[in-house]
Design a protein around this motif. Structure first.
Motif, PDB file in Angstrom:
ATOM      1  N   ARG A  29     106.379 -71.951-113.005  1.00  0.00           N
ATOM      2  CA  ARG A  29     107.873 -71.466-112.489  1.00  0.00           C
ATOM      3  C   ARG A  29     108.654 -71.654-113.846  1.00  0.00           C
ATOM      4  O   ARG A  29     109.377 -70.705-114.005  1.00  0.00           O
ATOM      5  CB  ARG A  29     108.238 -72.223-111.335  1.00  0.00           C
ATOM      6  CG  ARG A  29     107.657 -71.719-109.982  1.00  0.00           C
ATOM      7  CD  ARG A  29     108.407 -71.940-108.737  1.00  0.00           C
ATOM      8  NE  ARG A  29     107.707 -71.532-107.627  1.00  0.00           N
ATOM      9  CZ  ARG A  29     107.667 -70.313-106.983  1.00  0.00           C
ATOM     10  NH1 ARG A  29     108.346 -69.329-107.400  1.00  0.00           N
ATOM     11  NH2 ARG A  29     106.977 -69.949-106.230  1.00  0.00           N
ATOM     12  N   ALA A  30     108.499 -72.771-114.433  1.00  0.00           N
ATOM     13  CA  ALA A  30     109.261 -72.956-115.485  1.00  0.00           C
ATOM     14  C   ALA A  30     109.227 -72.225-116.720  1.00  0.00           C
ATOM     15  O   ALA A  30     109.988 -71.620-117.487  1.00  0.00           O
ATOM     16  CB  ALA A  30     109.044 -74.533-115.914  1.00  0.00           C
ATOM     17  N   ILE A  31     107.648 -71.724-116.879  1.00  0.00           N
ATOM     18  CA  ILE A  31     107.288 -70.672-118.014  1.00  0.00           C
ATOM     19  C   ILE A  31     108.073 -69.493-117.537  1.00  0.00           C
ATOM     20  O   ILE A  31     108.480 -68.650-118.515  1.00  0.00           O
ATOM     21  CB  ILE A  31     105.818 -70.759-117.807  1.00  0.00           C
ATOM     22  CG1 ILE A  31     105.258 -71.895-118.469  1.00  0.00           C
ATOM     23  CG2 ILE A  31     105.366 -69.218-118.754  1.00  0.00           C
ATOM     24  CD1 ILE A  31     103.733 -72.065-118.252  1.00  0.00           C
ATOM     25  N   LEU A  32     108.075 -69.178-116.381  1.00  0.00           N
ATOM     26  CA  LEU A  32     108.814 -67.799-115.653  1.00  0.00           C
ATOM     27  C   LEU A  32     110.274 -67.941-115.772  1.00  0.00           C
ATOM     28  O   LEU A  32     110.623 -66.868-116.114  1.00  0.00           O
ATOM     29  CB  LEU A  32     108.141 -67.468-114.384  1.00  0.00           C
ATOM     30  CG  LEU A  32     106.651 -67.342-114.172  1.00  0.00           C
ATOM     31  CD1 LEU A  32     106.372 -67.024-112.561  1.00  0.00           C
ATOM     32  CD2 LEU A  32     105.960 -66.127-115.201  1.00  0.00           C
ATOM     33  N   GLN A  33     110.380 -68.953-115.895  1.00  0.00           N
ATOM     34  CA  GLN A  33     112.182 -68.952-116.126  1.00  0.00           C
ATOM     35  C   GLN A  33     112.329 -68.533-117.748  1.00  0.00           C
ATOM     36  O   GLN A  33     113.401 -67.879-118.121  1.00  0.00           O
ATOM     37  CB  GLN A  33     112.770 -70.445-115.715  1.00  0.00           C
ATOM     38  CG  GLN A  33     112.976 -70.419-114.323  1.00  0.00           C
ATOM     39  CD  GLN A  33     113.772 -71.903-114.148  1.00  0.00           C
ATOM     40  OE1 GLN A  33     113.582 -72.832-114.990  1.00  0.00           O
ATOM     41  NE2 GLN A  33     114.364 -72.062-112.898  1.00  0.00           N
ATOM     42  N   GLU A  34     111.362 -68.867-118.512  1.00  0.00           N
ATOM     43  CA  GLU A  34     111.580 -68.739-119.801  1.00  0.00           C
ATOM     44  C   GLU A  34     111.285 -67.272-120.057  1.00  0.00           C
ATOM     45  O   GLU A  34     111.638 -66.529-121.097  1.00  0.00           O
ATOM     46  CB  GLU A  34     110.943 -69.741-120.935  1.00  0.00           C
ATOM     47  CG  GLU A  34     111.640 -71.221-120.870  1.00  0.00           C
ATOM     48  CD  GLU A  34     112.823 -71.247-121.489  1.00  0.00           C
ATOM     49  OE1 GLU A  34     112.790 -70.648-122.547  1.00  0.00           O
ATOM     50  OE2 GLU A  34     113.519 -71.802-120.933  1.00  0.00           O
ATOM     51  N   GLN A  35     110.101 -66.957-119.614  1.00  0.00           N
ATOM     52  CA  GLN A  35     109.498 -65.637-120.126  1.00  0.00           C
ATOM     53  C   GLN A  35     108.869 -65.065-118.587  1.00  0.00           C
ATOM     54  O   GLN A  35     107.840 -65.057-118.263  1.00  0.00           O
ATOM     55  CB  GLN A  35     108.302 -65.758-120.918  1.00  0.00           C
ATOM     56  CG  GLN A  35     107.765 -64.461-121.459  1.00  0.00           C
ATOM     57  CD  GLN A  35     106.711 -64.846-122.505  1.00  0.00           C
ATOM     58  OE1 GLN A  35     106.542 -65.917-122.784  1.00  0.00           O
ATOM     59  NE2 GLN A  35     106.176 -63.959-122.871  1.00  0.00           N
ATOM     60  N   PRO A  36     110.031 -64.379-117.885  1.00  0.00           N
ATOM     61  CA  PRO A  36     109.548 -63.587-116.618  1.00  0.00           C
ATOM     62  C   PRO A  36     108.263 -62.625-116.575  1.00  0.00           C
ATOM     63  O   PRO A  36     107.732 -62.901-115.464  1.00  0.00           O
ATOM     64  CB  PRO A  36     110.878 -63.028-116.312  1.00  0.00           C
ATOM     65  CG  PRO A  36     111.950 -63.612-117.020  1.00  0.00           C
ATOM     66  CD  PRO A  36     111.384 -63.986-118.231  1.00  0.00           C
ATOM     67  N   SER A  37     108.182 -62.147-117.431  1.00  0.00           N
ATOM     68  CA  SER A  37     106.974 -61.032-117.254  1.00  0.00           C
ATOM     69  C   SER A  37     105.857 -61.871-117.848  1.00  0.00           C
ATOM     70  O   SER A  37     104.761 -60.976-117.903  1.00  0.00           O
ATOM     71  CB  SER A  37     107.242 -60.003-118.235  1.00  0.00           C
ATOM     72  OG  SER A  37     107.542 -60.290-119.363  1.00  0.00           O
ATOM     73  N   GLN A  38     105.636 -63.068-118.154  1.00  0.00           N
ATOM     74  CA  GLN A  38     104.368 -63.637-118.836  1.00  0.00           C
ATOM     75  C   GLN A  38     103.198 -63.697-117.732  1.00  0.00           C
ATOM     76  O   GLN A  38     103.332 -63.957-116.751  1.00  0.00           O
ATOM     77  CB  GLN A  38     104.504 -65.375-118.902  1.00  0.00           C
ATOM     78  CG  GLN A  38     103.773 -65.830-120.040  1.00  0.00           C
ATOM     79  CD  GLN A  38     102.203 -65.964-119.644  1.00  0.00           C
ATOM     80  OE1 GLN A  38     101.693 -65.933-118.737  1.00  0.00           O
ATOM     81  NE2 GLN A  38     101.567 -65.871-120.962  1.00  0.00           N
ATOM     82  N   PRO A  39     102.149 -62.762-118.233  1.00  0.00           N
ATOM     83  CA  PRO A  39     101.218 -62.347-117.200  1.00  0.00           C
ATOM     84  C   PRO A  39     100.347 -63.434-116.334  1.00  0.00           C
ATOM     85  O   PRO A  39     100.102 -63.424-115.377  1.00  0.00           O
ATOM     86  CB  PRO A  39     100.379 -61.299-118.116  1.00  0.00           C
ATOM     87  CG  PRO A  39     100.734 -61.561-119.525  1.00  0.00           C
ATOM     88  CD  PRO A  39     101.959 -62.251-119.618  1.00  0.00           C
ATOM     89  N   GLU A  40      99.700 -64.281-117.361  1.00  0.00           N
ATOM     90  CA  GLU A  40      99.064 -65.465-116.836  1.00  0.00           C
ATOM     91  C   GLU A  40      99.609 -66.302-115.812  1.00  0.00           C
ATOM     92  O   GLU A  40      99.214 -66.428-114.894  1.00  0.00           O
ATOM     93  CB  GLU A  40      98.306 -66.255-118.121  1.00  0.00           C
ATOM     94  CG  GLU A  40      97.403 -65.367-118.841  1.00  0.00           C
ATOM     95  CD  GLU A  40      97.781 -64.627-119.966  1.00  0.00           C
ATOM     96  OE1 GLU A  40      99.155 -64.648-120.264  1.00  0.00           O
ATOM     97  OE2 GLU A  40      97.146 -63.851-120.776  1.00  0.00           O
ATOM     98  N   ALA A  41     101.208 -66.450-116.364  1.00  0.00           N
ATOM     99  CA  ALA A  41     101.710 -67.552-115.131  1.00  0.00           C
ATOM    100  C   ALA A  41     101.869 -66.627-113.974  1.00  0.00           C
ATOM    101  O   ALA A  41     101.947 -67.262-112.892  1.00  0.00           O
ATOM    102  CB  ALA A  41     102.945 -68.008-116.038  1.00  0.00           C
ATOM    103  N   ASN A  42     102.486 -65.355-114.045  1.00  0.00           N
ATOM    104  CA  ASN A  42     102.461 -64.520-112.699  1.00  0.00           C
ATOM    105  C   ASN A  42     101.232 -64.754-112.023  1.00  0.00           C
ATOM    106  O   ASN A  42     101.119 -64.730-110.933  1.00  0.00           O
ATOM    107  CB  ASN A  42     103.078 -63.328-113.115  1.00  0.00           C
ATOM    108  CG  ASN A  42     104.473 -63.009-113.228  1.00  0.00           C
ATOM    109  OD1 ASN A  42     105.210 -63.296-112.334  1.00  0.00           O
ATOM    110  ND2 ASN A  42     105.060 -63.103-114.506  1.00  0.00           N
TER     111      ASN A  42
END
Length: 93
Positions: A29-42
């Protein structure tokens, strides 16, 4: 020094694989706050949602992963599996 997205993702995956799902989710979720479209984190947060019995909540994460990286077959497999687990057979087909 703040870790890069790739470093944070590596750590989140290690936590995920090690069974520390809550810490992995927090980091995803912290990664997605920085980069909402990051594919692996999603994708991986979608996997956590499905494993917790929340297939419906996982779908937007899988869709974002697919939109960001449409040629990654695993994202499609996970999305279809999620649809099946959510008994959305028509969409899975």
């Amino acid at each position: 020094m703040k870790p890069t997205i790739d470093q944070a993702l590596d750590k989140a995956v290690a936590l995920h694989n090690g069974g520390n799902l809550q810490a992995a989710e927090t980091l995803y979720r912290a990664i997605l706050q920085e980069q909402p479209s990051q594919p692996e984190a999603n994708h991986n947060i979608g996997l956590l949602a499905v494993s917790g019995g929340f297939a419906e909540e996982a779908l937007p994460f899988f869709m974002t992963a697919i939109k960001s990286s449409p040629n990654t077959e695993q994202f499609w497999f996970s999305y279809i599996d999620c649809l099946i687990k959510g008994q959305n057979f028509e969409a899975a087909q």
